[in-house]
Design a protein around this motif. Sequence first.
Motif, short mmCIF file in Angstrom:
data_model
loop_
_atom_site.label_atom_id
_atom_site.label_comp_id
_atom_site.label_asym_id
_atom_site.label_seq_id
_atom_site.Cartn_x
_atom_site.Cartn_y
_atom_site.Cartn_z
N PRO A 1 -49.56 -26.65 -41.82
CA PRO A 1 -50.19 -25.60 -42.61
C PRO A 1 -51.51 -26.03 -43.22
O PRO A 1 -51.76 -27.22 -43.44
N VAL A 2 -52.36 -25.05 -43.51
CA VAL A 2 -53.60 -25.25 -44.25
C VAL A 2 -53.44 -24.60 -45.61
O VAL A 2 -53.06 -23.42 -45.70
N LEU A 3 -53.70 -25.36 -46.68
CA LEU A 3 -53.63 -24.84 -48.04
C LEU A 3 -55.04 -24.70 -48.60
O LEU A 3 -55.84 -25.63 -48.50
N LEU A 4 -55.34 -23.55 -49.16
CA LEU A 4 -56.52 -23.42 -50.01
C LEU A 4 -56.06 -23.74 -51.42
O LEU A 4 -55.15 -23.09 -51.94
N TRP A 5 -56.69 -24.76 -52.05
CA TRP A 5 -56.28 -25.18 -53.39
C TRP A 5 -57.37 -24.83 -54.41
O TRP A 5 -58.53 -25.21 -54.26
N LEU A 6 -56.95 -24.10 -55.46
CA LEU A 6 -57.85 -23.70 -56.54
C LEU A 6 -57.35 -24.31 -57.84
O LEU A 6 -56.16 -24.27 -58.14
N THR A 7 -58.27 -24.87 -58.61
CA THR A 7 -57.93 -25.42 -59.92
C THR A 7 -58.26 -24.39 -60.99
O THR A 7 -59.12 -23.54 -60.80
N GLY A 8 -57.57 -24.46 -62.12
CA GLY A 8 -57.71 -23.44 -63.16
C GLY A 8 -58.91 -23.61 -64.06
O GLY A 8 -59.95 -24.11 -63.68
N GLY A 9 -58.75 -23.23 -65.30
CA GLY A 9 -59.83 -23.26 -66.27
C GLY A 9 -59.99 -21.93 -67.00
O GLY A 9 -59.46 -21.75 -68.07
N PRO A 10 -60.69 -20.93 -66.37
CA PRO A 10 -61.48 -21.08 -65.14
C PRO A 10 -62.71 -21.95 -65.39
O PRO A 10 -63.29 -21.92 -66.46
N GLY A 11 -63.06 -22.74 -64.38
CA GLY A 11 -64.23 -23.59 -64.48
C GLY A 11 -63.93 -25.06 -64.27
O GLY A 11 -64.81 -25.90 -64.44
N CYS A 12 -62.67 -25.40 -63.89
CA CYS A 12 -62.33 -26.80 -63.65
C CYS A 12 -62.44 -27.12 -62.16
O CYS A 12 -61.95 -26.38 -61.32
N SER A 13 -63.09 -28.23 -61.88
CA SER A 13 -63.40 -28.60 -60.51
C SER A 13 -62.14 -28.86 -59.69
O SER A 13 -61.16 -29.43 -60.19
N ALA A 14 -62.20 -28.48 -58.42
CA ALA A 14 -61.09 -28.76 -57.50
C ALA A 14 -60.91 -30.25 -57.28
O ALA A 14 -59.87 -30.67 -56.77
N PHE A 15 -61.90 -31.04 -57.68
CA PHE A 15 -61.73 -32.49 -57.57
C PHE A 15 -60.59 -32.97 -58.45
O PHE A 15 -59.98 -34.00 -58.18
N SER A 16 -60.28 -32.21 -59.51
CA SER A 16 -59.10 -32.53 -60.32
C SER A 16 -57.84 -32.45 -59.46
O SER A 16 -56.95 -33.29 -59.57
N GLY A 17 -57.76 -31.42 -58.62
CA GLY A 17 -56.62 -31.30 -57.73
C GLY A 17 -56.56 -32.43 -56.72
O GLY A 17 -55.49 -32.95 -56.40
N LEU A 18 -57.74 -32.84 -56.24
CA LEU A 18 -57.82 -33.88 -55.23
C LEU A 18 -57.48 -35.25 -55.79
O LEU A 18 -56.76 -36.03 -55.16
N ALA A 19 -57.97 -35.58 -56.98
CA ALA A 19 -57.86 -36.94 -57.50
C ALA A 19 -56.86 -37.09 -58.65
O ALA A 19 -56.60 -38.22 -59.08
N LEU A 20 -56.30 -35.99 -59.14
CA LEU A 20 -55.32 -36.08 -60.22
C LEU A 20 -53.96 -35.52 -59.85
O LEU A 20 -52.94 -35.90 -60.43
N GLU A 21 -53.93 -34.59 -58.88
CA GLU A 21 -52.70 -33.87 -58.63
C GLU A 21 -52.14 -34.07 -57.22
O GLU A 21 -51.25 -34.87 -57.02
N ILE A 22 -52.68 -33.36 -56.23
CA ILE A 22 -52.02 -33.29 -54.92
C ILE A 22 -52.81 -33.94 -53.80
O ILE A 22 -52.36 -33.95 -52.65
N GLY A 23 -53.99 -34.49 -54.08
CA GLY A 23 -54.85 -35.03 -53.04
C GLY A 23 -54.60 -36.50 -52.74
O GLY A 23 -53.81 -37.17 -53.41
N PRO A 24 -55.30 -37.03 -51.75
CA PRO A 24 -55.05 -38.39 -51.28
C PRO A 24 -55.73 -39.50 -52.08
O PRO A 24 -55.65 -40.66 -51.71
N LEU A 25 -56.41 -39.15 -53.18
CA LEU A 25 -57.09 -40.15 -54.00
C LEU A 25 -56.59 -40.11 -55.43
O LEU A 25 -56.15 -39.07 -55.92
N LYS A 26 -56.68 -41.23 -56.10
CA LYS A 26 -56.48 -41.27 -57.55
C LYS A 26 -57.28 -42.43 -58.12
O LYS A 26 -57.62 -43.38 -57.40
#
Length: 467
Positions: A79-104
């Motif tokens: 599957p392909v997921l489109l991931w949106l972070t909240g705020g509104p106004g918080c960068s999707a990099f939060s999702g990538l590096a703090l939550e579900i992505g491959p970096l921390k």
Amino acid sequence: MFPKYYVNLFGGAVFLICFPIINERPPLALAAVNITHLPGFEGALPFHLETGYVKVDELKGVELFYYFSESERNPAEDPVLLWLTGGPGCSAFSGLALEIGPLKFKVEKYEGKLPSMIYNPNSWTKFSSVIFLDSPVGTGFSFSNTPEGCITGDLSWSEHATIFLRKWFIEHPQFISNPLYISGDSYAGKVVPVIAYNVLQGNEAGQHPMLNFQGYIMGNPVTGTTVDFSSRVPFACGMGIISEELYHSIDRNCNEEDKSSSLCVKNMQTFDQFLSEIMIAQILEPICVVALAKSKDINTRKRSMEEIRTNYLTRPLVPNIKCRTYAYYLMYYWANNNVTRDALNVKKGTVVEWQRCNNLQFNVDLNNNIEYQINLTTRGYRALVYSGDHDIVIPFVGTKQWIRSLNFSVLDEWRSWKVGGQVAGYTVSYNYNLTFATVKGAGHTAPEYKPKQCFAMLSRWISHKPL
């Protein structure tokens, strides 16, 4: 615009423009770029990463920046997921590096050197490809060429994200047949079903390409219903944060018709005082600085361009290194390093200062998303709603309440779900393919607090297996 504590936690503390402050116009949209190495990460990336821009409003010059990480399992079919972070106004990099992505981030005291990053073994990219989208405009590295383009809201955010998806898939035809899920947490939960509905409407209208939409995912989501925030009071009482006397007094004096009475105002001031003493994103964690920008008047309409160029940066407050939010602090220095921006192929001059969360010119122009959800689920599309059960920003008790209001029949009664033989949370399944789950001990952005458990939850659900 938003409830007091919601803004303090997830919005920026200052107003930031989303259009370039240089005299020259930025270059035309760049092609997507494959990233093999990142500053701060030792060696080559052990996963596929791509960044790029997609122009979603030609007239106003709105361009949305994205990070795309391919599935590490079977990208041709996963599957392909489109991931949106909240705020509104918080960068999707939060999702990538703090939550579900491959970096921390490797949490080490910042002393001027580029922060270090490591691989996240609990990344959802183990079983899905994820597009992390900086949206709405003005978020992260997304920008507009015009001041008019910076004005956004629920509906324009949804429209821009829908345009983004179709354009992105045109440029990535190898993924068109993959199952598509629209996903996000916090305030993004409000627009997730709207984007999903827009995708369906486009499919039905014969828009190209036809996207293989399968469902949506929302974590501790805002819906726009009053229960999103009114549920904080019973949650706080149930968790022993406030007394039963205060709970009953608020219930008696703060009715929906009139919340301006002196008794209600006094009650809510007392309630707010109790909340100010705890970390409302996860009530068991120590209270910490959130590492947002310091309050500082940098309203560009009142200052010269030269002043903006020389005094624009507003470094965030410094949390204690033992705090979870210290990683937010490191993100600021990593993303604002020129070496990092070059590696990510960020357009020069478009975003002077990256902030994890920006204040936006944002219009709340959608009442709530319940009708969108009913429209999607009753047509057979899948939905997963999950909640960290120690979040008082959007408490799970309120989420349960609006789900009950849908009047869907229960198919699988409330039960525990487990990871490694231990209870990881509780779940209930309804007809029309709706699943609700709590994540035990998790906060507002559940995968940030319980990565292993959320990894198991999503990998099971997206594979059509019981939690």
